[in-house]
Motif scaffolding. Structure first.
Motif, short mmCIF file in Angstrom:
data_model
loop_
_atom_site.label_atom_id
_atom_site.label_comp_id
_atom_site.label_asym_id
_atom_site.label_seq_id
_atom_site.Cartn_x
_atom_site.Cartn_y
_atom_site.Cartn_z
N ASN A 74 0.82 -1.22 0.00
CA ASN A 74 0.00 0.00 0.00
C ASN A 74 0.85 1.27 0.00
OD1 ASN A 74 -2.88 -0.94 0.19
ND2 ASN A 74 -2.03 -2.03 1.96
N ASP A 75 2.18 1.09 -0.07
CA ASP A 75 3.09 2.23 -0.04
C ASP A 75 4.35 1.87 -0.83
OD1 ASP A 75 5.01 4.16 0.59
OD2 ASP A 75 4.28 4.43 2.64
N LYS A 76 4.47 2.46 -2.01
CA LYS A 76 5.57 2.12 -2.91
C LYS A 76 6.94 2.36 -2.29
CE LYS A 76 6.95 2.58 -7.74
NZ LYS A 76 6.73 3.28 -9.01
N SER A 77 7.06 3.44 -1.51
CA SER A 77 8.36 3.76 -0.90
C SER A 77 8.75 2.70 0.13
CB SER A 77 8.33 5.14 -0.25
OG SER A 77 7.46 5.16 0.86
N LYS A 78 7.75 2.14 0.83
CA LYS A 78 8.02 1.08 1.82
C LYS A 78 8.43 -0.22 1.12
CE LYS A 78 7.06 3.31 5.67
NZ LYS A 78 8.13 3.61 6.65
N LEU A 79 7.84 -0.47 -0.04
CA LEU A 79 8.22 -1.65 -0.82
C LEU A 79 9.66 -1.53 -1.29
CD1 LEU A 79 7.45 -4.32 -2.18
CD2 LEU A 79 6.61 -3.01 -4.14
N GLU A 80 10.04 -0.33 -1.71
CA GLU A 80 11.42 -0.08 -2.14
C GLU A 80 12.39 -0.27 -0.98
OE1 GLU A 80 11.22 3.82 -3.82
OE2 GLU A 80 10.33 3.11 -5.71
N THR A 81 11.97 0.15 0.21
CA THR A 81 12.80 -0.03 1.41
C THR A 81 12.98 -1.51 1.70
OG1 THR A 81 12.06 2.06 2.37
CG2 THR A 81 12.99 0.44 3.89
#
Length: 198
Positions: A74-81
């Protein structure tokens, strides 16, 4: 020779990989499965996960998958992390695997985000598994017992299909078992001949 195998969620990558595994002297490395194992066994990954996503990241010393999935899909930046924590460790693990299987005809490197993680750059050949979107959604809902919206969120976190297909050497249309099997045999025959020229 390293053969990257990728495709969108529900396309049937693992089904295809399992057929390749039946050929003599062909080995499979499932990056998704190894990533899951490493997230449970690597102290380095575990400490970074807890630091980034909190103590609830693990339950009974095992990765709390529903908790993490709810955050990252639900959060692209968290997936990248998440990817930045896990993928370097998976890549190192895969390099060890390659050294162990140098005498294989070829190694199938199954990775759902082969292009997104730039792992395709380490492959001699790339195969993409394709299936129509509605079929992918229904397969994933049935397999993972999740809602359609959750499947769509996961699909949206990956590259678009056409972008993957354009950068692939071979495309397997995974719709019927017999047709898929025939395509795999054909590609295997080409790869075992090509191996001596790469």
């Amino acid at each position: 020779m390293v053969v990257g195998l990728t495709g969108g969620i529900g396309s049937g990558k693992t089904t295809v990989a399992n057929i390749f595994a039946k050929f003599d002297n062909v080995v499979i490395y499932n990056a998704d499965l190894e990533a899951k194992n490493l997230m449970n066994t690597s102290l380095k990954i575990k400490s970074k996960m807890i630091e980034e996503f909190g103590e609830d990241s693990y339950k009974n010393n095992q990765l709390n998958r529903p908790y993490i999935a709810n955050i990252v899909f639900n959060d692209k930046s968290k997936l990248e992390t998440l990817n930045s924590i896990v993928h370097p460790e998976v890549k190192m693990h895969f390099q060890q695997f390659i050294k162990m299987h140098k005498k294989s005809h070829y190694i199938i490197y199954e990775n759902a985000i082969l292009f997104e993680s730039k792992s395709n750059l380490k492959c001699d050949i790339v195969i993409s598994v394709y299936a129509p979107l509605n079929l992918r959604i229904s397969r994933t809902m049935l397999r993972d017992e999740i809602a359609k919206k959750d499947v769509e969120n996961r699909i949206n976190s990956q590259w678009k299909e056409d972008k993957k297909l354009l950068q692939s050497n071979y495309i397997i249309n995974n719709i019927t078992k017999e047709a898929t099997h025939n395509q795999i045999i054909n590609i295997h025959n080409i790869l075992t001949q090509k191996r001596h020229r790469i």
